[in-house]
Scaffold this active site. Sequence first.
Site, PDB file in Angstrom:
ATOM      1  N   LYS A  38       0.837  -1.206   0.000  1.00  0.00           N
ATOM      2  CA  LYS A  38       0.000   0.000   0.000  1.00  0.00           C
ATOM      3  C   LYS A  38       0.875   1.261   0.000  1.00  0.00           C
ATOM      4  O   LYS A  38       2.083   1.175   0.245  1.00  0.00           O
ATOM      5  CB  LYS A  38      -0.873  -0.023   1.259  1.00  0.00           C
ATOM      6  CG  LYS A  38      -0.046  -0.042   2.528  1.00  0.00           C
ATOM      7  CD  LYS A  38      -0.799  -0.576   3.714  1.00  0.00           C
ATOM      8  CE  LYS A  38       0.115  -0.568   4.930  1.00  0.00           C
ATOM      9  NZ  LYS A  38      -0.530  -0.988   6.146  1.00  0.00           N
ATOM     10  N   TYR A 258      16.416  30.518   5.471  1.00  0.00           N
ATOM     11  CA  TYR A 258      15.275  31.276   6.003  1.00  0.00           C
ATOM     12  C   TYR A 258      15.335  31.329   7.522  1.00  0.00           C
ATOM     13  O   TYR A 258      15.646  30.331   8.171  1.00  0.00           O
ATOM     14  CB  TYR A 258      13.959  30.610   5.605  1.00  0.00           C
ATOM     15  CG  TYR A 258      13.657  30.667   4.135  1.00  0.00           C
ATOM     16  CD1 TYR A 258      13.571  31.889   3.467  1.00  0.00           C
ATOM     17  CD2 TYR A 258      13.445  29.507   3.414  1.00  0.00           C
ATOM     18  CE1 TYR A 258      13.272  31.938   2.109  1.00  0.00           C
ATOM     19  CE2 TYR A 258      13.143  29.545   2.065  1.00  0.00           C
ATOM     20  CZ  TYR A 258      13.066  30.764   1.415  1.00  0.00           C
ATOM     21  OH  TYR A 258      12.779  30.797   0.087  1.00  0.00           O
TER      22      TYR A 258
HETATM   23  C1  LIG Z   1       0.301  -1.869   6.783  1.00  0.00           C
HETATM   24  C2  LIG Z   1      -0.232  -3.116   7.327  1.00  0.00           C
HETATM   25  C3  LIG Z   1       0.626  -4.206   7.556  1.00  0.00           C
HETATM   26  C4  LIG Z   1       2.119  -4.130   7.424  1.00  0.00           C
HETATM   27  O1  LIG Z   1       2.675  -3.463   8.533  1.00  0.00           O
HETATM   28  P1  LIG Z   1       4.250  -3.360   8.734  1.00  0.00           P
HETATM   29  O2  LIG Z   1       4.400  -2.875  10.121  1.00  0.00           O
HETATM   30  O3  LIG Z   1       4.752  -2.374   7.741  1.00  0.00           O
HETATM   31  O4  LIG Z   1       4.806  -4.705   8.520  1.00  0.00           O
HETATM   32  C5  LIG Z   1       0.027  -5.397   7.934  1.00  0.00           C
HETATM   33  N1  LIG Z   1      -1.310  -5.499   8.126  1.00  0.00           N
HETATM   34  C6  LIG Z   1      -2.138  -4.455   7.938  1.00  0.00           C
HETATM   35  C7  LIG Z   1      -3.598  -4.622   8.171  1.00  0.00           C
HETATM   36  C8  LIG Z   1      -1.639  -3.233   7.546  1.00  0.00           C
HETATM   37  O5  LIG Z   1      -2.462  -2.200   7.377  1.00  0.00           O
END
Ligand SMILES: *Cc1c(COP(=O)(O)O)cnc(C)c1O
Length: 363
Positions: A38, A258
């Site tokens: 994702k 800045y």
């Molecule tokens: C993002 C996510 C993961 C992966 O998490 P990590 O800590 O990056 O391994 C696993 N399960 C769900 C439901 C997630 O949203």
Amino acid sequence: MTIELSVATALIDHQALQHNALQIRQLTSHSQIMAMIKADGYGHGLLQVAQALSSVDSFGVARLEEALQLREVGIIKPIVVFNSVPSMQAITLSCQYQLTLVLHSLEQLAYLEQAIVNKPIRVWLKIDTGLHRLGITAQQAAAVYQRLSHCRNVQQPIGLLSHFSRSDELTAEPTQRQITQFDDFARGKPGLQSLASSCAILQWPQSHRDCVRPGLLLYGISPLSGVLASELGLRPVMTLQSQLLAVREHPAGAPVGYGADWHSQQATRLGVVALGYGDGYPRDAPSGTPLLVNGRRVPLVGRVSMDLLTVDLGPDATERSGAAVTAWGAALPVETVAQHLGVSAYELVTRLTNRVIKQIVIK
Ligand SMILES: *Cc1c(COP(=O)(O)O)cnc(C)c1O
């Protein structure tokens, strides 16, 4: 081969991704791997990451749009959509593109029951065991499971999953409580079970079950504070790189940037880097945050601006414009940079903007 970089570039190491997937496979040899890609593959490039990860069993994404993009380029592995908006369209698209739906709400269940689809949809039922974000509560789970079991639009058996809230901590108690609650529901049911993301993969082997869901580990980043990915046998996938636009003589006592936040103690040479918050490098990075110039560690000085930041190269510096600058990568772990900034490494890699070119490197 050296590449002249004119803008900020995220080099994505194909082999490191594959190596990390293999390491996870060895840690969890009895489980399938659902690669969490994702948020644009945690900022590494959704499609490129999916194409590189040929050895995993399935992909997990947050949004329906991400899943459709993957299908459009011909990815045929199972794709699990975790956070789809409850809608009839989500159900029909899931069927049409053979996506797996994570059922997290009663509204989705109603759409699923009413839908007219020509093929049953694969479903994971998400049980809320303590994170209290999305998911069906323990009280409602039995009734929802019953309805899903009798729904002609659902492919049987139904997968069961949950997500931990405190698996990064060293005390087992909160995680064990979630596991127990999950088991109280899941015991005796035929579907696959899935609980573990990166922290739990490392720390709670009793949660590995049928399918693990690594995100951060795949990208070669440690989720545990005080532990570097290299100590876990993982290789960082992303190198965020740019170059020096200028090297300038800078007098003692003069400010830079800045707000004139920083003044030099001594006459020095400053390097001006083509990287800024417009690329996703944090604007609030404090002076002293490390970067590498031709592999040499130097401190950020002054305020990060949209397109530029400055580093103190020191009075004896020999670097010239064009020198390679690394914000993070194998030689400067993103975990280390994150710690300086007081942010999480998750955020640093996912916040890069479109201006950063992603370039797959196959050595
Ligand atoms: C993002 C996510 C993961 C992966 O998490 P990590 O800590 O990056 O391994 C696993 N399960 C769900 C439901 C997630 O949203």
